[in-house]
Scaffold this active site. Structure first.
Site, mmCIF file in Angstrom:
data_model
loop_
_atom_site.group_PDB
_atom_site.id
_atom_site.type_symbol
_atom_site.label_atom_id
_atom_site.label_comp_id
_atom_site.label_asym_id
_atom_site.label_seq_id
_atom_site.Cartn_x
_atom_site.Cartn_y
_atom_site.Cartn_z
ATOM 1 N N ASN A 43 0.824 -1.215 0.000
ATOM 2 C CA ASN A 43 0.000 0.000 0.000
ATOM 3 C C ASN A 43 0.854 1.260 0.000
ATOM 4 O O ASN A 43 0.558 2.226 -0.714
ATOM 5 C CB ASN A 43 -0.921 0.007 1.224
ATOM 6 C CG ASN A 43 -2.167 -0.840 1.028
ATOM 7 O OD1 ASN A 43 -2.615 -1.055 -0.096
ATOM 8 N ND2 ASN A 43 -2.734 -1.329 2.123
ATOM 9 N N GLU A 67 -5.941 -7.883 5.221
ATOM 10 C CA GLU A 67 -5.277 -8.715 4.219
ATOM 11 C C GLU A 67 -5.253 -10.186 4.628
ATOM 12 O O GLU A 67 -4.481 -10.990 4.100
ATOM 13 C CB GLU A 67 -3.844 -8.227 3.991
ATOM 14 C CG GLU A 67 -2.900 -8.397 5.170
ATOM 15 C CD GLU A 67 -2.914 -7.218 6.132
ATOM 16 O OE1 GLU A 67 -1.920 -7.050 6.866
ATOM 17 O OE2 GLU A 67 -3.909 -6.459 6.162
#
Length: 395
Positions: free
Chosen positions: A263, A302
């Site tokens: 990210n 995640e």
């Protein structure tokens, strides 16, 4: 992270989210109804074909219904075409409109034929034609929107009344006109009833779709389309019920390695794309490796989970290893190779949801502490007492 001890479990999954068929996640209520309609048409066409053949064989040219001698074989051909269309799984839209048009022409033809034949046969012919008109109206409400079907029903009824009135006027028999008028009034009442039932059906289906959508949203992860944690709770509970009956079952928790780095380096949209692609890979791999008996889900962030009823600890570990190898063998177009750490645990006697997932979570922690990109199997409650993460990884 886990439900508190003694907390009541989640409600059962709706049919399209049952863990026994995770591909049902991709099937919406309209798609389910489409399949049911296809089966209904198949059964109705077979029945209609049998009835038409019987009526055609019983019909004689001297009965006065000469037009029927041509109508029956044409309708039989329409039924055969419809069966072929349904059997080859072609779109139902054209089939439905073709059947409705053929039935409408048959009804109007029957109304027009009241001017022929012997007077003793005409009342029965008029009555059977009105029944066909009602049946065609029902078919219209199954095919079209309620407003369009209502207009078609009223239009075909008005046209049929006009055609039959003209035909009977040409015969010059007032008694038959009175019989026809009574049938017109009775049919109009039944058509209003059919409209009311169609309106109720439409309202019910609309409420059902809205409720199904809410349930689907409540039990589905909006990003990946996988069952969310609440849905996987129900899948695990069902697996534990099977485990208490002596069936094996396992869970696999896995976490994308260094997802924060993905990210931070590539941006959150790319991170979301990684999770979406991973969910797609997970679905396909689970289907290829173990049919449709397992349930993949997004556990949070995640982190993902596989609920695997019927799999032993060794089989679940092998499945996790094959998924690990698959991730290593393919590269994301923007990020490159994405790896994951896996923790595996099998259901044991006396297990509840919290204890089973806690063991898998401990094994996942050991995999991450041991360097990531690996599969760690929890040895079970008896062998786990006092084990360090390194010992867990080596167990």
């Amino acid at each position: 992270m886990h439900p508190a001890p003694g907390q009541r479990g989640p409600p059962p999954l709706p049919p399209y989210l049952q863990p026994s068929s995770y591909s049902g996640l991709q099937r919406t209520p309209p798609e389910i109804r489409e399949e049911l309609r296809r089966r209904l048409y198949l059964a109705a066409l077979l029945l209609g074909l049998a009835v038409l053949l019987a009526l055609w064989l019983l019909e004689t040219p001297t009965s006065g219904a000469r037009l029927a001698m041509l109508t029956y074989p044409l309708l039989i051909l329409v039924c055969l075409w419809g069966l072929y269309w349904v059997y080859t799984r072609r779109p139902l839209r054209l089939l439905e409109r073709g059947l409705y048009a053929a039935n409408t022409l048959a009804v109007l033809g029957q109304f027009a034929s009241t001017s022929s034949g012997f007077s003793g046969d005409v009342p029965l012919q008029i009555a059977s034609t009105h029944l066909l008109l009602i049946a065609n109206a029902i078919l219209g409400y199954l095919i079209f929107s309620i407003r369009r079907a209502a207009w078609l029903s009223v239009g075909s009824f008005a046209l049929g009344v006009g055609v039959s009135t003209l035909a009977l006027w040409q015969r010059g028999e007032p008694a038959l006109g009175l019989v026809a008028t009574r049938l017109h009034v009775s049919t109009s009442t039944l058509l209003l009833l059919v409209y009311a039932l169609a309106w109720y059906r439409t309202s019910f289906l609309q409420m059902y779709d809205e409720r199904a959508l809410l349930e689907r949203q409540a039990l589905t992860d909006p990003l990946t389309g996988l069952p969310n944690r609440h849905a996987t709770y129900a899948a695990i509970e069902q697996m534990l019920e099977q485990s208490r009956a002596g069936q094996p079952g396992s869970v696999v928790l896995f976490d994308v390695d260094h997802f924060k780095r993905i990210n931070d380096t590539h941006g959150h949209p790319t991170g979301d794309r990684v999770l979406i692609d991973l969910a797609t890979t997970l679905r396909q791999h689970l289907r290829e490796q173990w049919g449709e008996s397992g349930t993949p889900g997004r556990w949070g962030g995640e982190e993902f989970i596989l609920v695997l009823p019927g799999l032993t600890l060794a089989e679940a570990t092998a499945l996790a290893g094959s998924l690990q190898f698959l991730l290593l063998s393919q590269a994301h177009p923007a990020v490159g190779v994405v790896t994951a750490s896996f923790g595996v645990s099998a259901a044991e006697p006396g297990d509840d949801l919290r204890r089973l997932t806690a063991r898998a979570d401990h094994a996942l922690y050991a995999a991450k502490a041991g360097g990531r990109n690996r599969v760690v199997t929890h040895p079970g409650e008896a062998g786990a007492a006092g084990l360090t993460p390194q010992e867990l990884m080596d167990a």
